[in-house]
Motif scaffolding. Structure first.
Motif, short mmCIF file in Angstrom:
data_model
loop_
_atom_site.label_atom_id
_atom_site.label_comp_id
_atom_site.label_asym_id
_atom_site.label_seq_id
_atom_site.Cartn_x
_atom_site.Cartn_y
_atom_site.Cartn_z
N ARG A 64 -2.33 10.88 4.16
CA ARG A 64 -2.17 9.45 3.83
C ARG A 64 -0.70 9.05 3.86
NH1 ARG A 64 -6.65 10.99 4.11
NH2 ARG A 64 -6.02 10.54 6.23
N LEU A 65 0.20 9.93 3.38
CA LEU A 65 1.63 9.63 3.43
C LEU A 65 2.12 9.51 4.87
CD1 LEU A 65 2.95 11.92 0.56
CD2 LEU A 65 3.01 9.42 0.60
N SER A 66 1.61 10.37 5.75
CA SER A 66 1.98 10.31 7.16
C SER A 66 1.52 8.99 7.79
CB SER A 66 1.37 11.49 7.90
OG SER A 66 1.67 11.42 9.27
N GLU A 67 0.29 8.59 7.49
CA GLU A 67 -0.22 7.31 8.01
C GLU A 67 0.62 6.14 7.49
OE1 GLU A 67 -4.22 7.31 6.60
OE2 GLU A 67 -4.89 8.78 8.08
N SER A 68 0.94 6.18 6.21
CA SER A 68 1.72 5.11 5.60
C SER A 68 3.12 5.05 6.20
CB SER A 68 1.80 5.32 4.09
OG SER A 68 2.50 4.27 3.48
N LEU A 69 3.72 6.21 6.41
CA LEU A 69 5.06 6.25 7.00
C LEU A 69 5.05 5.67 8.42
CD1 LEU A 69 8.00 7.03 6.69
CD2 LEU A 69 7.40 9.34 7.43
N GLN A 70 3.99 5.93 9.18
CA GLN A 70 3.87 5.35 10.51
C GLN A 70 3.81 3.82 10.43
OE1 GLN A 70 0.35 7.30 11.99
NE2 GLN A 70 1.49 9.01 12.84
N GLU A 71 3.05 3.29 9.46
CA GLU A 71 2.96 1.84 9.31
C GLU A 71 4.29 1.22 8.89
OE1 GLU A 71 -0.23 1.23 6.56
OE2 GLU A 71 -1.77 1.75 8.04
N VAL A 72 4.97 1.86 7.94
CA VAL A 72 6.26 1.35 7.48
C VAL A 72 7.29 1.42 8.61
CG1 VAL A 72 8.16 1.80 5.87
CG2 VAL A 72 5.81 1.82 5.05
N LYS A 73 7.24 2.46 9.40
CA LYS A 73 8.13 2.57 10.56
C LYS A 73 7.87 1.44 11.55
CE LYS A 73 9.44 5.80 14.25
NZ LYS A 73 8.87 5.29 15.48
N ARG A 74 6.60 1.14 11.76
CA ARG A 74 6.24 0.05 12.66
C ARG A 74 6.76 -1.29 12.13
NH1 ARG A 74 1.57 1.93 14.51
NH2 ARG A 74 0.60 1.74 12.47
N VAL A 75 6.65 -1.51 10.81
CA VAL A 75 7.19 -2.73 10.19
C VAL A 75 8.69 -2.81 10.42
CG1 VAL A 75 7.65 -3.87 7.98
CG2 VAL A 75 5.36 -2.97 8.47
N MET B 123 0.84 -1.20 0.00
CA MET B 123 0.00 0.00 0.00
C MET B 123 0.87 1.26 0.00
SD MET B 123 -3.03 -1.27 2.56
CE MET B 123 -3.86 0.30 2.63
N ALA B 124 1.98 1.23 0.73
CA ALA B 124 2.90 2.37 0.74
C ALA B 124 3.47 2.59 -0.65
CB ALA B 124 4.02 2.13 1.76
N ASP B 125 3.82 1.53 -1.33
CA ASP B 125 4.35 1.63 -2.68
C ASP B 125 3.31 2.23 -3.63
OD1 ASP B 125 6.52 1.18 -4.54
OD2 ASP B 125 5.31 -0.46 -5.37
N ASP B 126 2.08 1.77 -3.54
CA ASP B 126 0.99 2.32 -4.35
C ASP B 126 0.79 3.80 -4.06
OD1 ASP B 126 0.59 -0.21 -5.40
OD2 ASP B 126 -1.20 -0.62 -4.18
N LEU B 127 0.83 4.16 -2.79
CA LEU B 127 0.64 5.55 -2.39
C LEU B 127 1.76 6.44 -2.94
CD1 LEU B 127 -1.02 7.64 -0.85
CD2 LEU B 127 0.23 6.99 1.22
N LEU B 128 2.98 5.94 -2.94
CA LEU B 128 4.09 6.71 -3.50
C LEU B 128 3.89 6.97 -4.99
CD1 LEU B 128 7.14 5.14 -1.67
CD2 LEU B 128 6.30 7.48 -1.45
N GLY B 129 3.37 5.99 -5.69
CA GLY B 129 3.06 6.18 -7.11
C GLY B 129 1.99 7.23 -7.30
N HIS B 130 0.96 7.17 -6.48
CA HIS B 130 -0.11 8.16 -6.54
C HIS B 130 0.43 9.56 -6.20
CE1 HIS B 130 -4.07 9.93 -6.28
NE2 HIS B 130 -3.82 10.32 -5.05
N ALA B 131 1.29 9.63 -5.22
CA ALA B 131 1.87 10.92 -4.83
C ALA B 131 2.67 11.52 -5.98
CB ALA B 131 2.75 10.75 -3.59
N ALA B 132 3.46 10.70 -6.66
CA ALA B 132 4.25 11.20 -7.79
C ALA B 132 3.33 11.77 -8.87
CB ALA B 132 5.13 10.09 -8.35
N ASP B 133 2.26 11.04 -9.16
CA ASP B 133 1.30 11.52 -10.18
C ASP B 133 0.65 12.83 -9.75
OD1 ASP B 133 1.85 9.27 -11.68
OD2 ASP B 133 0.03 8.19 -11.05
N LEU B 134 0.22 12.89 -8.51
CA LEU B 134 -0.47 14.08 -8.01
C LEU B 134 0.46 15.28 -7.98
CD1 LEU B 134 -3.28 14.90 -6.90
CD2 LEU B 134 -2.37 14.51 -4.62
N LEU B 135 1.68 15.08 -7.54
CA LEU B 135 2.64 16.19 -7.46
C LEU B 135 3.09 16.68 -8.83
CD1 LEU B 135 4.73 14.96 -4.41
CD2 LEU B 135 3.06 16.84 -4.46
N ALA B 136 2.96 15.84 -9.84
CA ALA B 136 3.32 16.25 -11.20
C ALA B 136 2.22 17.09 -11.84
CB ALA B 136 3.60 15.02 -12.06
N ASP B 137 1.04 17.07 -11.26
CA ASP B 137 -0.11 17.81 -11.80
C ASP B 137 -0.11 19.24 -11.25
OD1 ASP B 137 -2.55 18.79 -12.64
OD2 ASP B 137 -3.73 17.16 -11.78
#
Length: 91
Positions: A50-61, A22-36
Motif C-alpha cells: 500500500r505504501l508503494s502504491e501511495s508513493l506512486q500516486e504522490v509522485k504522479r501528483v 489517503m497517503a497521510d492516513d496511510l502514513l499514520g496507519h504505518a506508524a501504528d503498525l510498525l510500533a506494534d
C-alpha cells in the motif's frame, strides 16, 4: 493550456487532494503498525504494498504539479525560497 481554474483543473486538484489525504492516513496507519511488536510478515508485506502504491500516486501528483509550474515559466531562485528582493520603485 488553461489558466488552472477550469473544470478539468478543479477535478484534478480534487483527485490530488484525495490522493494526498489517503497517503497521510496511510502514513499514520504505518506508524501504528510498525510500533506494534506483534506485527506479522504478511501485515508488513500488505503495508509495504500500500505504501508503494501511495508513493506512486504522490509522485504522479508532484510530477503533474511540476509540469504545470514549468508550463507557466521559470521561477527565479529567490521566489522558490519564499523571499523576494525589494522592489526598488516602491522605496
Amino acid at each position: 493550456m488553461g489558466d488552472g481554474t477550469g473544470y478539468v483543473s478543479r477535478m484534478a486538484d480534487g483527485i490530488e487532494s484525495i490522493q494526498l489525504g489517503m497517503a497521510d492516513d496511510l502514513l499514520g496507519h504505518a506508524a501504528d503498525l510498525l510500533a506494534d511488536r506483534r506485527v506479522t510478515g504478511a501485515e508488513l508485506h500488505f503495508l509495504a504494498s500500500r505504501l508503494s502504491e501511495s508513493l506512486q500516486e504522490v509522485k504522479r501528483v508532484a510530477e503533474s504539479r511540476g509540469s504545470r509550474l514549468n508550463a507557466s515559466g521559470p521561477v527565479p531562485d529567490s521566489d522558490r525560497l519564499g523571499h523576494r528582493e525589494p522592489d526598488i520603485d516602491s522605496r
